[in-house]
Design a protein around this motif. Structure first.
Motif, PDB file in Angstrom:
ATOM      1  N   MET A   1       0.812  -1.215   0.000  1.00  6.96           N
ATOM      2  CA  MET A   1       0.000   0.000   0.000  1.00  6.96           C
ATOM      3  C   MET A   1       0.848   1.269   0.000  1.00  6.96           C
ATOM      4  O   MET A   1       0.313   2.375  -0.118  1.00  6.96           O
ATOM      5  CB  MET A   1      -0.937   0.009   1.214  1.00  6.96           C
ATOM      6  N   HIS A   2       2.175   1.111   0.105  1.00  3.70           N
ATOM      7  CA  HIS A   2       3.054   2.280   0.200  1.00  3.70           C
ATOM      8  C   HIS A   2       4.120   2.304  -0.899  1.00  3.70           C
ATOM      9  O   HIS A   2       5.048   3.109  -0.825  1.00  3.70           O
ATOM     10  CB  HIS A   2       3.720   2.305   1.579  1.00  3.70           C
ATOM     11  N   ILE A   3       3.987   1.449  -1.890  1.00  3.88           N
ATOM     12  CA  ILE A   3       4.973   1.451  -2.972  1.00  3.88           C
ATOM     13  C   ILE A   3       4.706   2.617  -3.918  1.00  3.88           C
ATOM     14  O   ILE A   3       3.623   3.203  -3.927  1.00  3.88           O
ATOM     15  CB  ILE A   3       4.989   0.113  -3.737  1.00  3.88           C
ATOM     16  N   THR A   4       5.700   2.930  -4.720  1.00  7.81           N
ATOM     17  CA  THR A   4       5.593   4.004  -5.700  1.00  7.81           C
ATOM     18  C   THR A   4       5.769   3.411  -7.092  1.00  7.81           C
ATOM     19  O   THR A   4       5.841   2.192  -7.254  1.00  7.81           O
ATOM     20  CB  THR A   4       6.627   5.103  -5.408  1.00  7.81           C
ATOM     21  N   ASP A   5       5.831   4.259  -8.101  1.00  8.87           N
ATOM     22  CA  ASP A   5       6.005   3.754  -9.463  1.00  8.87           C
ATOM     23  C   ASP A   5       7.330   3.008  -9.598  1.00  8.87           C
ATOM     24  O   ASP A   5       8.386   3.499  -9.176  1.00  8.87           O
ATOM     25  CB  ASP A   5       5.980   4.903 -10.471  1.00  8.87           C
ATOM     26  N   HIS A   6       7.264   1.817 -10.167  1.00  8.88           N
ATOM     27  CA  HIS A   6       8.448   0.995 -10.473  1.00  8.88           C
ATOM     28  C   HIS A   6       9.218   0.558  -9.219  1.00  8.88           C
ATOM     29  O   HIS A   6      10.440   0.390  -9.261  1.00  8.88           O
ATOM     30  CB  HIS A   6       9.388   1.737 -11.438  1.00  8.88           C
TER      31      HIS A   6
END
Length: 348
Positions: free
Chosen positions: A241-246
């Protein structure tokens, strides 16, 4: 020579490792040099590595190694001394590393071993280092980053089980070698204090006493670029739920699931990988032998420059190996758990 041996006597149930009753220590016959065949060596096993994945091995599940079944001798990685040899690769007095039985003495094929030192002597700390920073723990951390994580300077790297054997090296590599912002996750204030003050992480989340979701929002406002996962389960689900692009997620371990006896936890937030075009990949360190030498060179240089702190949780005597594994699985260890096969004699 007395030859101790550690044998699995039953598959672990829901009470293990709190009830540590699945192993027995027994006296076995000692092999002799006269029993050697061509291509074999007679070993004295000196230092054993204790690793969380052993919990999977003793469950009976078929993985990348054959399971340890009741009645089998337990095995694991160890540093050993060659006492006699009929091998073209190793000679008497050499020090080798490989996967061996949990026993003091054994005969084994030279194909299962790698040389770590040609003759002479090694002290305890050197023996431990071949199992820790220069061995499975250090190479796992380095290869996870190089093969999957590929951290870039200034990115945010989050590492679970950050006070553990792999985690503590991953924290220091991410901070010093890759020059990233590093957030550790560990259980309890003592471990988090170690991750911040000794290992140099920018911050550490105490998942036992803090709200993981809230703290991740505070510490990673722009998202997580690399996640080094040693835990799995609900923690991995929250990280998604806290990841970003790539984002690159390195699947190294899943200690949160190793003691589950019921229905395994099912990750629910995996659609985030699609939305964020993220990568989540598992690996085993021996998949990448081409990275062994650069990994050891990098870690050796950091050790020489005082940039890498390592803690060893030493179990004295092979008979303590089952206790070392239980301690690790319960999260009661401080650093890399190793076993010194022959206990130190008390000083008079």
């Amino acid at each position: 020579m007395s030859n101790l041996q550690v044998q699995l006597i039953k598959k672990p149930d829901a009470k293990y490792p709190k009830v540590n009753d699945v192993f027995q220590v027994k006296t076995a016959s000692t092999p002799t040099a006269s029993q050697l065949k061509d291509g074999e060596v007679f070993l004295e096993n000196l230092y054993f590595s204790i690793d969380a994945t052993m919990r999977v091995w003793i469950s009976g599940a078929k993985t990348y190694v054959d399971p340890v079944l009741p009645g089998n001798t337990m095995f694991g990685q160890a540093v050993s001394r060659v006492l006699a040899s009929k091998s073209q690769k190793f000679q008497k007095g050499d020090y080798v590393i490989g996967v061996v039985n949990w026993t003091l003495y054994q005969i084994i094929s030279d194909a299962k071993l790698h040389l770590v030192k040609r003759g002479g002597d090694i002290d305890d700390l050197t023996g431990y280092s071949f199992l820790g920073p220069l061995g499975i723990s250090g190479l796992t951390a380095y290869i996870g980053f190089e093969a999957i994580g590929k951290p870039k300077e200034g990115e945010t790297v989050v590492i679970s089980a950050a006070a553990g054997a792999v985690g503590e090296i991953a924290v220091q590599l991410a901070k010093t070698y890759y020059k990233c912002k590093v957030i550790g996750i560990a259980g309890g204030p003592e471990k988090c204090d170690y991750v911040k003050k000794q290992l140099g992480a920018h911050d550490c989340i105490d998942y036992k006493n803090e709200n993981l979701s809230k703290r991740l929002r505070e510490l990673t406002p722009n998202g997580i670029h690399v996640y080094f996962d040693n835990v799995g389960g609900e923690m991995l689900d929250e990280i998604l739920m806290h990841i970003t692009d790539h984002t690159r997620i390195i699947l190294c371990g899943a200690i949160a699931t190793y003691n589950q006896t019921g229905e395994p936890y099912k990750v629910k937030n995996y659609p985030r990988l699609i939305i964020k075009r993220a990568v989540m990949q598992g690996f085993l360190y021996f998949d990448h032998p081409e990275l062994f030498k650069p990994g050891q060179a990098t870690i050796t240089q950091m050790l020489k420059q005082g940039q890498l702190k390592i803690r060893y949780d030493v179990q004295n005597g092979l008979e303590q190996a089952p206790n070392g594994l239980a301690k690790l699985l319960l999260g009661q260890n401080n650093g890399k758990v190793v076993v010194k096969a022959k206990a130190d004699q008390p000083k008079l």
